[in-house]
Design an enzyme around this catalytic site. Structure first.
Site, PDB file in Angstrom:
ATOM      1  N   GLY A 129      54.280 105.674 -11.672  1.00  0.00           N
ATOM      2  CA  GLY A 129      54.064 104.393 -11.005  1.00  0.00           C
ATOM      3  C   GLY A 129      55.198 103.408 -11.154  1.00  0.00           C
ATOM      4  N   ASP A 131      58.778 101.855 -10.544  1.00  0.00           N
ATOM      5  CA  ASP A 131      59.626 101.966  -9.356  1.00  0.00           C
ATOM      6  C   ASP A 131      60.857 102.811  -9.653  1.00  0.00           C
ATOM      7  OD1 ASP A 131      57.833 100.393  -8.125  1.00  0.00           O
ATOM      8  OD2 ASP A 131      58.972  98.541  -8.330  1.00  0.00           O
ATOM      9  N   HIS A 156      77.052 106.025  -5.035  1.00  0.00           N
ATOM     10  CA  HIS A 156      75.757 106.702  -5.145  1.00  0.00           C
ATOM     11  C   HIS A 156      74.820 105.929  -6.069  1.00  0.00           C
ATOM     12  CE1 HIS A 156      77.381 110.896  -3.825  1.00  0.00           C
ATOM     13  NE2 HIS A 156      76.981 110.157  -2.805  1.00  0.00           N
ATOM     14  N   ASP A 158      72.880 106.755  -8.434  1.00  0.00           N
ATOM     15  CA  ASP A 158      72.901 106.996  -9.882  1.00  0.00           C
ATOM     16  C   ASP A 158      74.107 106.329 -10.542  1.00  0.00           C
ATOM     17  OD1 ASP A 158      74.384 108.906  -8.455  1.00  0.00           O
ATOM     18  OD2 ASP A 158      74.318 110.352 -10.098  1.00  0.00           O
ATOM     19  N   HIS A 223      84.632 113.567  -3.522  1.00  0.00           N
ATOM     20  CA  HIS A 223      83.193 113.622  -3.790  1.00  0.00           C
ATOM     21  C   HIS A 223      82.497 113.561  -2.436  1.00  0.00           C
ATOM     22  CE1 HIS A 223      79.604 113.393  -6.082  1.00  0.00           C
ATOM     23  NE2 HIS A 223      79.386 112.087  -5.994  1.00  0.00           N
ATOM     24  N   ASP A 245      81.955 111.068 -10.559  1.00  0.00           N
ATOM     25  CA  ASP A 245      81.567 112.349  -9.950  1.00  0.00           C
ATOM     26  C   ASP A 245      82.747 112.867  -9.136  1.00  0.00           C
ATOM     27  OD1 ASP A 245      79.093 111.854 -10.986  1.00  0.00           O
ATOM     28  OD2 ASP A 245      78.092 111.501  -9.072  1.00  0.00           O
ATOM     29  N   ASP A 277      81.937 114.617 -15.986  1.00  0.00           N
ATOM     30  CA  ASP A 277      80.725 115.149 -15.370  1.00  0.00           C
ATOM     31  C   ASP A 277      80.389 116.581 -15.807  1.00  0.00           C
ATOM     32  OD1 ASP A 277      78.717 115.733 -13.585  1.00  0.00           O
ATOM     33  OD2 ASP A 277      79.963 115.610 -11.777  1.00  0.00           O
ATOM     34  N   GLY A 452      78.240 118.129  -4.570  1.00  0.00           N
ATOM     35  CA  GLY A 452      79.311 117.146  -4.696  1.00  0.00           C
ATOM     36  C   GLY A 452      79.983 117.189  -6.055  1.00  0.00           C
ATOM     37  N   HIS A 453      79.473 118.052  -6.927  1.00  0.00           N
ATOM     38  CA  HIS A 453      79.998 118.099  -8.301  1.00  0.00           C
ATOM     39  C   HIS A 453      80.751 119.401  -8.538  1.00  0.00           C
ATOM     40  CE1 HIS A 453      77.346 114.717  -9.509  1.00  0.00           C
ATOM     41  NE2 HIS A 453      76.599 115.209  -8.535  1.00  0.00           N
TER      42      HIS A 453
HETATM   43 ZN   LIG Z   1      76.405 110.948 -10.023  1.00  0.00          ZN
HETATM   44 ZN   LIG Z   2      77.859 110.885  -6.905  1.00  0.00          ZN
END
Ligand SMILES: [Zn+2]
Ligand SMILES: [Zn+2]
Length: 652
Positions: A129, A131, A156, A158, A223, A245, A277, A452-453
């Site tokens: 619950g 967010d 991004h 994150d 990326h 990244d 990463d 993308g990594h």
């Molecule tokens: Zn990332």
């Molecule tokens: Zn990214």
């Protein structure tokens, strides 16, 4: 990589709150045990007014299975962490190292702190619950006056998702990033109009900035979103390097000239520390280059005769831009569906990434006006997210669009671990409607997705290129970080030069630049939850209740006590939600009523007499506690379930 999405619906919290409000409004009696109006009571009831049977010494407590209070909700508040000694470089990963998501790392040198990235991740089973979750900023909040900059590697979620709230908590330092990332942050900041204005600074990949006494420079990385950049922090012992990244721009292991040129700054550099990463550390070889995906999608768009629906991460801006360009060149219209898809295409156009002709992009409602081979639809929802466009099309709840036999759906994304089941359900819904599905696993087809990594070979290349003295693996679950450490050992680093961090680890490089080690104390790293309008790390009780409600439901007891006689006025009301169906459990309820009556009346009888009061002064807390405990125990014995028991005692 991250997805834009609708935060999960909140069910239990609201129910509970609604019930509370409803009950207190309805009765208006002085002693409602969960009254929101009674100030004295309020403090106590926010602590706990619920009971759940805990079988202490016998068998496992169900709570502990999915709710882990260990490091999640405990903060090391109160432990004073001294400032770094003169010449010492301190690195504190505050997020992204026991997980994939909510990346944030702080670098502290002398009187200056630089914060790198401020990401978020969506809630999971541990935080129902909620967010979303952001990195814990306590360490930074206590040192606001030292923070010189928040530097963002790329756009991004994150890496930028926590920016508005993090900024407001750490004294709103200036933010530095490249054009597109700043634009994406600006879009996000709009959703928080009550927060201070972001002090944005657009930098280029070859810019050099000074933060306090620290010189910072950048370099461009490849990326899935344009304007991604690595960060170089200069120190007297060499560079601290983090690429954010990245994967390599390569084909068959041959790295492109531009990429080689970009990284050539490290050829003669003395790199003190690399932080990088670990997301794809388990994957062998090089990561599939994005250009192969572009080619694959282009082939499909040319080949397929019917309507094409491409579901992709809205954050894969480079790929989306390519699809739009290809479709336009083939004389096809593009419809966008999903809020984040529209926003991100808007952003891409604003930054000049591409410029579709007027009329190329059409509203989703108009798709039906064109022949099937003249339309490409870009949708969100490749992860089967409940409210995303593709899933609504799959379960026929989409109001503006419906699928047809002959449509082809291209799932241009991998499945994020944990989403397998919902993606499967969505695919079932799609295939029932007679559409063809092409996913990144469909054999013999053109490539439709690439990560993308970087994979192992990309990662090795980066290590060799930067040849660091020290190494801290970041971005990944603990297991990923350990694998990354092994890889660094294989490449010839010595073990004492590598530290595998947890969120909140305080890692120091000695003042002579010769040693790296983690301190014994840790910075607070408990989850910071954004739940509706509240942000905090102390909502463990709310979350615990939600976990319990999800497992065994709730059971509310409403009893009306006559204070003068110490007897119940009438048979207590019982409410069950998600526990047992009342109509079919009359015998159980009959017994529960007997226990309630006995428990309350016995407790009331034991209260010391108060002569001036005309009867016994009743302590409701004690009665509620007795009642809550005996009912939860009884329900457990009868049903082997542990619902959340909420006793409400009203008095007249
Ligand atoms: Zn990332
Ligand atoms: Zn990214």
């Amino acid at each position: 990589m991250y997805i834009y999405g609708t935060p999960r619906q909140k069910t239990f919290g609201k129910y509970l709150v609604n019930n509370k409000i409803k009950m207190t409004k309805k009765t208006r009696l002085s002693f409602s045990s969960i009254s929101l109006e009674n100030k004295e009571e309020k403090k106590r009831t926010t602590k706990s007014s619920t009971y759940q049977y805990a079988k202490k010494r016998f068998g496992p407590n169900r709570q502990s299975r999915s709710f882990d209070p260990k490091n999640q909700y405990k903060n090391a508040k109160g432990i004073k962490i001294p400032s770094p000694e003169k010449g010492v470089i301190r690195i504190i990963p505050l997020g992204g190292v026991e997980e994939i998501g909510k990346n944030m790392t702080a670098v502290e040198i002398g009187d200056d702190i630089i914060v790198i990235d401020a990401g978020m991740h969506f809630s999971n089973e541990a935080t129902p619950g909620v967010d979303y979750v952001i990195p814990n900023t306590t360490y930074l909040e206590e040192r606001k006056d030292k923070i010189r900059a928040l530097i963002i590697t790329h756009g991004h979620l994150d890496h930028i998702g926590g920016v508005p709230i993090v900024l407001s908590r750490i004294g709103n330092p200036p933010v530095y990033s490249r054009n597109l990332s700043i634009l994406m942050m600006r879009k996000r900041q709009v959703e928080f109009p009550h927060l201070p204005v972001m002090r944005e600074n657009i930098v280029e990949k070859d810019s050099v900035i000074t933060c306090g006494k620290i010189k910072v420079r950048f370099f461009g990385v490849t990326h899935t979103i344009p304007d991604s950049m690595g960060i170089i922090i200069e120190t007297e012992h060499g560079w601290i390097v983090t690429p954010g990244d990245y994967k390599l721009d390569q084909v068959d292991g041959i790295v492109s000239q531009e990429e080689e040129k970009e990284y050539s700054i490290f050829d003669k550099a003395k790199v003190l520390l690399l932080m990088t990463d670990s997301t794809n550390i388990e994957n062998e070889g090089f990561a599939l280059p994005e250009v192969k995906v572009h080619q694959g999608l282009e082939n499909l768009i040319r080949k397929i005769r019917g309507r094409i629906i491409i579901a992709a991460f809205a954050s894969h801006i480079t790929r989306l831009a390519h699809v739009v360009k290809v479709a336009e060149a083939l004389g096809k219209k593009i419809a966008l569906d999903g809020r984040s898809m529209k926003t991100n295409i808007e952003v891409a156009i604003e930054t000049g990434l591409f410029q579709p002709r007027k009329g190329t992009i059409i509203p989703i409602e108009e798709v039906g006006n064109y022949p099937p081979n003249k339309v490409v639809i870009l949708m969100t929802g490749a992860q089967g997210e409940e409210f995303a466009a593709l899933n609504r099309a799959a379960n026929k709840s989409h109001t503006k669009f419906s699928l047809r036999k002959g449509d082809t759906i291209i799932l241009s994304a991998s499945i994020i671990p944990g989403n397998e089941l919902q993606v499967q359900k969505m695919k079932d819904g799609l295939s029932r409607q007679g559409v063809k599905i092409i996913s990144y696993r469909t054999p013999g087809e053109d490539f439709v997705h690439a990560t993308g990594h970087g994979n192992q070979e990309d990662i090795k290349w980066l290590h060799r290129k930067t040849h660091p003295k020290f190494f801290i693996p970041i971005h990944g679950h603990h297991y990923h970080l350990e694998l990354h450490k092994e890889l660094a050992l294989e490449l010839g680093m010595s073990e004492e030069n590598i530290v595998v961090p947890d969120n909140g680890s305080i890692i120091e490089i000695s003042s002579d630049g010769q040693k790296i080690m983690a301190r014994r104390e840790k910075a607070p790293a408990g989850l910071m939850m954004v739940d509706g309008s509240s942000v905090g790390d102390a909502q463990d009780i709310v979350i615990r209740d939600r976990v319990m409600l999800a497992q065994d439901g709730m059971f509310v007891i409403i009893a009306l006590l006559d204070q003068k006689t110490g007897k119940l006025k009438k048979s207590p009301d019982l409410i069950s939600r998600g526990f047992v169906y009342l109509k079919e459990n009359q015998e159980l309820l009959r017994q529960v009523r007997i226990i309630i009556k006995k428990s309350i009346e016995d407790a009331a009888a034991k209260m010391p007499a108060r002569p001036n009061y005309g009867g016994n002064m009743v302590d409701f807390d004690i009665i509620k506690a007795n009642l809550g405990e005996s009912i939860s125990k009884f329900l457990y014995q009868k049903t082997a379930k542990r619902p959340l028991v909420i006793p409400v005692i009203l008095s007249v």
